[in-house]
Design a protein around this motif. Structure first.
Motif, PDB file in Angstrom:
ATOM      1  N   ILE A 158       1.155  -1.481   0.000  1.00 26.82           N
ATOM      2  CA  ILE A 158       0.242   0.352   0.045  1.00 26.82           C
ATOM      3  C   ILE A 158       0.695   1.258   0.132  1.00 26.82           C
ATOM      4  N   ARG A 159       0.711   2.292  -1.122  1.00 27.44           N
ATOM      5  CA  ARG A 159       1.438   3.357  -0.952  1.00 27.44           C
ATOM      6  C   ARG A 159       1.053   4.519  -0.077  1.00 27.44           C
ATOM      7  N   GLY A 160       2.708   4.652   0.882  1.00 23.38           N
ATOM      8  CA  GLY A 160       2.539   5.715   2.013  1.00 23.38           C
ATOM      9  C   GLY A 160       1.067   7.031   1.909  1.00 23.38           C
ATOM     10  N   GLU A 161       1.369   7.651   0.935  1.00 22.53           N
ATOM     11  CA  GLU A 161      -0.254   8.252   1.061  1.00 22.53           C
ATOM     12  C   GLU A 161      -0.888   8.129   1.088  1.00 22.53           C
ATOM     13  N   LEU A 162      -1.436   6.564   0.562  1.00 20.73           N
ATOM     14  CA  LEU A 162      -2.386   6.273   0.453  1.00 20.73           C
ATOM     15  C   LEU A 162      -3.394   5.251   1.778  1.00 20.73           C
ATOM     16  N   LEU A 163      -1.585   4.837   2.747  1.00 21.79           N
ATOM     17  CA  LEU A 163      -1.846   4.711   3.921  1.00 21.79           C
ATOM     18  C   LEU A 163      -2.651   5.846   5.224  1.00 21.79           C
ATOM     19  N   LYS A 164      -1.634   7.297   5.058  1.00 20.76           N
ATOM     20  CA  LYS A 164      -2.397   8.072   5.924  1.00 20.76           C
ATOM     21  C   LYS A 164      -3.253   8.206   5.923  1.00 20.76           C
ATOM     22  N   LYS A 165      -4.485   7.804   4.775  1.00 22.17           N
ATOM     23  CA  LYS A 165      -5.876   8.181   4.427  1.00 22.17           C
ATOM     24  C   LYS A 165      -6.076   7.356   5.484  1.00 22.17           C
ATOM     25  N   LEU A 166      -6.056   6.070   5.430  1.00 20.93           N
ATOM     26  CA  LEU A 166      -6.739   4.798   5.986  1.00 20.93           C
ATOM     27  C   LEU A 166      -6.688   4.525   7.790  1.00 20.93           C
ATOM     28  N   THR A 167      -8.371   3.998   8.163  1.00 19.59           N
ATOM     29  CA  THR A 167      -8.382   4.688   9.492  1.00 19.59           C
ATOM     30  C   THR A 167      -9.622   3.343   9.947  1.00 19.59           C
ATOM     31  N   THR A 168      -8.625   2.181   9.106  1.00 15.87           N
ATOM     32  CA  THR A 168      -8.789   0.962   9.897  1.00 15.87           C
ATOM     33  C   THR A 168      -9.389   1.185  11.579  1.00 15.87           C
ATOM     34  N   HIS A 169     -10.100  -0.189  12.175  1.00 16.43           N
ATOM     35  CA  HIS A 169     -10.770  -0.449  13.123  1.00 16.43           C
ATOM     36  C   HIS A 169     -10.635  -1.653  14.209  1.00 16.43           C
ATOM     37  N   ASP A 170     -10.791  -2.457  12.431  1.00 14.21           N
ATOM     38  CA  ASP A 170     -10.911  -4.098  12.670  1.00 14.21           C
ATOM     39  C   ASP A 170      -9.767  -4.933  13.673  1.00 14.21           C
ATOM     40  N   ASN A 171      -9.524  -5.904  14.048  1.00 14.21           N
ATOM     41  CA  ASN A 171      -8.361  -6.168  14.596  1.00 14.21           C
ATOM     42  C   ASN A 171      -8.220  -7.888  14.419  1.00 14.21           C
ATOM     43  N   GLY A 172      -8.951  -7.645  13.453  1.00 16.81           N
ATOM     44  CA  GLY A 172      -9.072  -9.362  13.174  1.00 16.81           C
ATOM     45  C   GLY A 172      -8.667  -9.216  12.028  1.00 16.81           C
ATOM     46  N   PHE A 173      -8.719 -11.020  10.788  1.00 19.64           N
ATOM     47  CA  PHE A 173      -8.284 -10.968   8.890  1.00 19.64           C
ATOM     48  C   PHE A 173      -9.379  -9.944   8.501  1.00 19.64           C
ATOM     49  N   SER A 174     -10.550  -9.282   9.078  1.00 21.28           N
ATOM     50  CA  SER A 174     -10.910  -8.989   7.945  1.00 21.28           C
ATOM     51  C   SER A 174     -10.702  -7.264   7.929  1.00 21.28           C
ATOM     52  N   VAL A 175      -9.996  -6.868   8.752  1.00 20.24           N
ATOM     53  CA  VAL A 175      -9.101  -5.858   8.137  1.00 20.24           C
ATOM     54  C   VAL A 175      -8.350  -5.547   6.467  1.00 20.24           C
ATOM     55  N   LEU A 176      -8.583  -6.913   5.918  1.00 13.70           N
ATOM     56  CA  LEU A 176      -8.273  -6.447   4.593  1.00 13.70           C
ATOM     57  C   LEU A 176      -9.427  -6.453   3.766  1.00 13.70           C
ATOM     58  N   MET A 177     -10.596  -6.560   3.670  1.00 10.45           N
ATOM     59  CA  MET A 177     -11.983  -6.308   3.311  1.00 10.45           C
ATOM     60  C   MET A 177     -12.010  -4.962   3.439  1.00 10.45           C
ATOM     61  N   GLU A 178     -11.354  -4.082   5.128  1.00 11.58           N
ATOM     62  CA  GLU A 178     -11.818  -3.654   5.735  1.00 11.58           C
ATOM     63  C   GLU A 178     -11.228  -1.961   4.401  1.00 11.58           C
ATOM     64  N   GLU A 179     -10.184  -2.124   4.915  1.00 10.70           N
ATOM     65  CA  GLU A 179      -9.288  -1.622   4.198  1.00 10.70           C
ATOM     66  C   GLU A 179      -9.041  -1.123   2.078  1.00 10.70           C
ATOM     67  N   VAL A 180      -9.523  -2.452   1.569  1.00  6.03           N
ATOM     68  CA  VAL A 180      -9.872  -1.990   0.228  1.00  6.03           C
ATOM     69  C   VAL A 180     -10.986  -1.759  -0.091  1.00  6.03           C
ATOM     70  N   VAL A 181     -12.038  -1.890   1.548  1.00  3.00           N
ATOM     71  CA  VAL A 181     -13.283  -0.630   0.950  1.00  3.00           C
ATOM     72  C   VAL A 181     -12.685   0.423   1.321  1.00  3.00           C
ATOM     73  N   GLN A 182     -11.982   0.867   1.731  1.00  2.00           N
ATOM     74  CA  GLN A 182     -11.847   2.541   2.190  1.00  2.00           C
ATOM     75  C   GLN A 182     -10.979   2.509   1.204  1.00  2.00           C
ATOM     76  N   ALA A 183     -10.141   2.271   0.959  1.00  2.00           N
ATOM     77  CA  ALA A 183      -9.301   2.216  -0.051  1.00  2.00           C
ATOM     78  C   ALA A 183     -10.244   2.901  -1.589  1.00  2.00           C
ATOM     79  N   ARG A 184     -10.901   1.432  -1.693  1.00  2.00           N
ATOM     80  CA  ARG A 184     -12.301   2.207  -3.116  1.00  2.00           C
ATOM     81  C   ARG A 184     -12.634   3.682  -3.074  1.00  2.00           C
ATOM     82  N   ARG A 185     -13.006   4.001  -1.775  1.00  2.00           N
ATOM     83  CA  ARG A 185     -13.762   4.600  -1.768  1.00  2.00           C
ATOM     84  C   ARG A 185     -13.078   6.494  -1.550  1.00  2.00           C
ATOM     85  N   LEU A 186     -11.264   5.978  -1.594  1.00  2.00           N
ATOM     86  CA  LEU A 186     -10.388   7.262  -1.557  1.00  2.00           C
ATOM     87  C   LEU A 186      -9.782   7.283  -3.258  1.00  2.00           C
TER      88      LEU A 186
END
Length: 228
Positions: A158-186
């Motif tokens: 994941i590119r650093g500039e995108l990482l700075k905008k991601l605000t995930t909260h899930d502590n499990g493996f489903s964080v993988l889906m959470e971050e993809v959905v957020q990245a899509r919206r961004l």
């Protein structure tokens, strides 16, 4: 890493060997997520002979998502252009890192390794797990409509500039889906890299992922959560 003392030396050594032959200005960030075995002491020993190795530690086990966020924070603080995530269990050969580099040079925001595109393979995984994973990822592709075939794969960059905008909260493996959905919206750009997934080989190493209704539910809630 969580209780990966049996794999830590081989994992770090293989990544370091690859990176030493590439002109990247890269570092290895190892996150010990509250291991109860000798993972931390092994990492400390490795740090004395591996200049590129940077260590992070959770006092207690916080989960896959939390460990990822700690690693990402260290990558951002270090000023790196990308954070590339790998499991420490030997199932992801560091040689496949090479496939990420062309996409990084093009500035792609989110790069996923995939088990389901041409040129990829899955070796040694039982048919039930393969079928469940394939079906789940087909559902995700139909719902999200982005150019990925393997949404639940943790081998990604994941590119650093995108990482700075991601605000995930899930502590499990489903964080993988959470971050993809957020990245899509961004409005992130996506690419994927074929690779070969293998099974764990080190004695005493066990998977931290379990197939259960709760896992499926957590993945699906990110796909079908109302937008807001």
């Amino acid at each position: 890493m969580y209780n990966e003392g049996a794999n830590a030396r081989a994992c770090i050594g293989a990544i370091d060997t690859l990176l030493s032959g590439l002109d990247l200005g890269a570092a290895i960030i190892a996150v010990d997520d509250g291991s109860s075995d000798d993972t931390w002491s092994v990492l400390q020993d490795l740090a004395t002979v591996t200049p590129s190795l940077r260590l992070c530690r959770h006092g207690t086990n916080q989960g896959y998502g939390a460990a990822n966020r700690t690693g990402f924070a260290a990558a951002i603080a270090g000023g790196f252009d990308y954070a590339l995530v790998m499991d420490a269990d030997g199932t992801q050969d560091p040689q496949f890192i090479r496939g990420f580099l062309p996409h990084m040079r093009q500035g792609v925001d989110f790069i996923k390794a995939t088990r389901y595109a041409r040129g990829s393979r899955v070796e040694g995984v039982d048919i039930r797990r393969k079928a469940i994973s394939w079906l789940g990822n087909r559902v995700a592709k139909a719902a999200l409509r982005i150019p990925l075939t393997d949404f639940t794969n943790g081998f990604r960059a994941i590119r650093g500039e995108l990482l700075k905008k991601l605000t995930t909260h899930d502590n499990g493996f489903s964080v993988l889906m959470e971050e993809v959905v957020q990245a899509r919206r961004l409005g992130a750009s996506f690419a994927e890299v074929p690779y070969t997934l293998t099974v764990r080989r080190a004695p005493g190493s066990t998977s931290k992922f379990t197939y259960s209704f709760a896992v499926y539910r957590n993945y699906l809630r990110y796909l079908f959560r109302p937008r807001g």
